[in-house]
Design an enzyme around this catalytic site. Sequence first.
Site, PDB file in Angstrom:
ATOM      1  N   LYS A   1       0.726  -1.263  -0.004  1.00 15.54           N
ATOM      2  CA  LYS A   1       0.081  -0.044  -0.166  1.00 15.54           C
ATOM      3  C   LYS A   1       0.837   1.386   0.164  1.00 15.54           C
ATOM      4  CE  LYS A   1      -1.949  -1.444   3.906  1.00 15.54           C
ATOM      5  NZ  LYS A   1      -1.394  -2.412   4.195  1.00 15.54           N
TER       6      LYS A   1
ATOM      7  N   ARG B   1      11.936  -6.338   5.210  1.00 15.48           N
ATOM      8  CA  ARG B   1      12.145  -4.834   5.726  1.00 15.48           C
ATOM      9  C   ARG B   1      12.284  -4.818   7.028  1.00 15.48           C
ATOM     10  NH1 ARG B   1       6.453  -1.666   5.416  1.00 15.48           N
ATOM     11  NH2 ARG B   1       6.006  -2.995   7.369  1.00 15.48           N
TER      12      ARG B   1
HETATM   13  P1  AP5 Z   1       0.431   0.597   8.586  1.00 10.96           P
HETATM   14  O1  AP5 Z   1       1.682   1.467   8.497  1.00 10.96           O
HETATM   15  O2  AP5 Z   1      -0.890   0.766   7.838  1.00 10.96           O
HETATM   16  O3  AP5 Z   1       0.756  -0.830   8.612  1.00 10.96           O
HETATM   17  P2  AP5 Z   1       0.271  -2.096   7.576  1.00 10.96           P
HETATM   18  O4  AP5 Z   1      -1.072  -2.086   7.248  1.00 10.96           O
HETATM   19  O5  AP5 Z   1       0.728  -3.430   8.460  1.00 10.96           O
HETATM   20  O6  AP5 Z   1       1.157  -2.051   6.454  1.00 10.96           O
HETATM   21  P3  AP5 Z   1       2.665  -2.175   6.258  1.00 10.96           P
HETATM   22  O7  AP5 Z   1       3.190  -0.672   6.126  1.00 10.96           O
HETATM   23  O8  AP5 Z   1       3.592  -3.103   6.945  1.00 10.96           O
HETATM   24  O9  AP5 Z   1       2.559  -2.824   4.617  1.00 10.96           O
HETATM   25  P4  AP5 Z   1       2.078  -1.936   3.286  1.00 10.96           P
HETATM   26  O10 AP5 Z   1       0.855  -2.486   2.878  1.00 10.96           O
HETATM   27  O11 AP5 Z   1       2.092  -0.155   3.276  1.00 10.96           O
HETATM   28  O12 AP5 Z   1       3.307  -2.222   2.376  1.00 10.96           O
HETATM   29  P5  AP5 Z   1       4.708  -1.403   2.051  1.00 10.96           P
HETATM   30  O13 AP5 Z   1       4.466  -0.866   0.846  1.00 10.96           O
HETATM   31  O14 AP5 Z   1       5.158  -0.799   3.262  1.00 10.96           O
HETATM   32  O15 AP5 Z   1      -0.006   0.644  10.306  1.00 10.96           O
HETATM   33  C1  AP5 Z   1       0.757   0.271  11.339  1.00 10.96           C
HETATM   34  C2  AP5 Z   1       0.147   0.317  12.590  1.00 10.96           C
HETATM   35  O16 AP5 Z   1      -0.468   1.630  12.694  1.00 10.96           O
HETATM   36  C3  AP5 Z   1      -0.955  -0.589  12.773  1.00 10.96           C
HETATM   37  O17 AP5 Z   1      -0.651  -1.873  12.960  1.00 10.96           O
HETATM   38  C4  AP5 Z   1      -1.817   0.022  13.789  1.00 10.96           C
HETATM   39  O18 AP5 Z   1      -1.340   0.033  14.982  1.00 10.96           O
HETATM   40  C5  AP5 Z   1      -1.756   1.574  13.520  1.00 10.96           C
HETATM   41  N1  AP5 Z   1      -2.923   1.993  12.403  1.00 10.96           N
HETATM   42  C6  AP5 Z   1      -2.655   2.399  11.320  1.00 10.96           C
HETATM   43  N2  AP5 Z   1      -3.847   2.676  10.517  1.00 10.96           N
HETATM   44  C7  AP5 Z   1      -4.820   2.354  11.548  1.00 10.96           C
HETATM   45  C8  AP5 Z   1      -6.081   2.473  11.523  1.00 10.96           C
HETATM   46  N3  AP5 Z   1      -7.027   2.927  10.705  1.00 10.96           N
HETATM   47  N4  AP5 Z   1      -7.047   2.144  12.701  1.00 10.96           N
HETATM   48  C9  AP5 Z   1      -6.188   1.666  13.722  1.00 10.96           C
HETATM   49  N5  AP5 Z   1      -4.616   1.664  13.637  1.00 10.96           N
HETATM   50  C10 AP5 Z   1      -4.165   1.965  12.635  1.00 10.96           C
HETATM   51  O19 AP5 Z   1       5.524  -2.764   1.486  1.00 10.96           O
HETATM   52  C11 AP5 Z   1       6.110  -3.628   2.686  1.00 10.96           C
HETATM   53  C12 AP5 Z   1       7.456  -4.187   2.150  1.00 10.96           C
HETATM   54  O20 AP5 Z   1       7.509  -4.871   1.015  1.00 10.96           O
HETATM   55  C13 AP5 Z   1       8.263  -3.068   1.892  1.00 10.96           C
HETATM   56  O21 AP5 Z   1       9.670  -3.561   2.146  1.00 10.96           O
HETATM   57  C14 AP5 Z   1       8.520  -2.936   0.500  1.00 10.96           C
HETATM   58  O22 AP5 Z   1       9.565  -2.453   0.016  1.00 10.96           O
HETATM   59  C15 AP5 Z   1       8.077  -4.259  -0.110  1.00 10.96           C
HETATM   60  N6  AP5 Z   1       7.338  -4.311  -1.333  1.00 10.96           N
HETATM   61  C16 AP5 Z   1       6.501  -3.528  -1.779  1.00 10.96           C
HETATM   62  N7  AP5 Z   1       5.854  -3.865  -3.017  1.00 10.96           N
HETATM   63  C17 AP5 Z   1       6.816  -5.036  -3.318  1.00 10.96           C
HETATM   64  C18 AP5 Z   1       6.611  -5.864  -4.437  1.00 10.96           C
HETATM   65  N8  AP5 Z   1       5.757  -5.556  -5.604  1.00 10.96           N
HETATM   66  N9  AP5 Z   1       7.721  -6.695  -4.456  1.00 10.96           N
HETATM   67  C19 AP5 Z   1       8.639  -6.915  -3.389  1.00 10.96           C
HETATM   68  N10 AP5 Z   1       8.600  -6.332  -2.371  1.00 10.96           N
HETATM   69  C20 AP5 Z   1       7.627  -5.060  -2.141  1.00 10.96           C
END
Ligand code: AP5
Length: 191
Positions: free
Chosen positions: A13, A127
Amino acid sequence: MRLLIIGAPGSGKGTQADAIAQHYGVPAISTGNMFRAAVASGSPLGEQVKAIMESGALVPDEVTDAVVADRLGQPDAAGGWLLDGYPRNLAQVATLDAYLGAQGQALDAVVLLDVPADLLIDRLLKRAQIEGRADDTEATIRHRMDVYQDSTAPLIQAFQARDLLVRVGGVGEVDEVRERIAAALTARLGR
Ligand code: AP5
């Protein structure tokens, strides 16, 4: 343009949000990034959410809803936005609906990034080695996946029922996924 990007932790995302937002000339707004910035700054909000985030649980809705309403009320968001990480449960969907309804606005589309669970865990463990994010330990990643299944996955059906869902395969190179999202949104929205 008012868009959401949803998907499991690690689905990409955050990686994809900026390019989509830039294409439509709107800000990408990530609740996770806002909370992490608050924690890093040591603000009262940061103090309040630090331990919750480290545990992989959701921050309470009243806190999250207030942060989002404040951000959406800022001038750069007047013409639209892309929300990443919000809403994350059905109660937050109801709050966002009420907010939009009060402004006479509506969502245009909801992008769902589809990635198999084993790949998600690999990405987040990788990551962890690079960024050392506090919630990227294996146990916390698994808890975040459970929270996603219990609280966030029901949004998929809800948005599908409203004919807002744009499902995109999130496996492949980052550029490939970006092009897939752009093509799917253009097909849906006509721009
Ligand atoms: P948040 O930051 O939203 O974490 P998440 O949903 O767990 O998502 P991530 O940031 O881990 O993953 P992403 O889908 O963004 O993937 P990314 O691009 O980073 O929330 C964190 C915390 O905040 C929650 O647990 C909660 O506590 C709180 N919170 C947030 N919003 C909330 C809400 N609405 N309500 C309540 N609490 C809330 O990519 C991940 C990794 O994969 C990176 O290293 C990236 O480089 C790699 N990657 C990406 N795309 C690819 C690809 N195509 N191929 C290979 N690797 C890739």
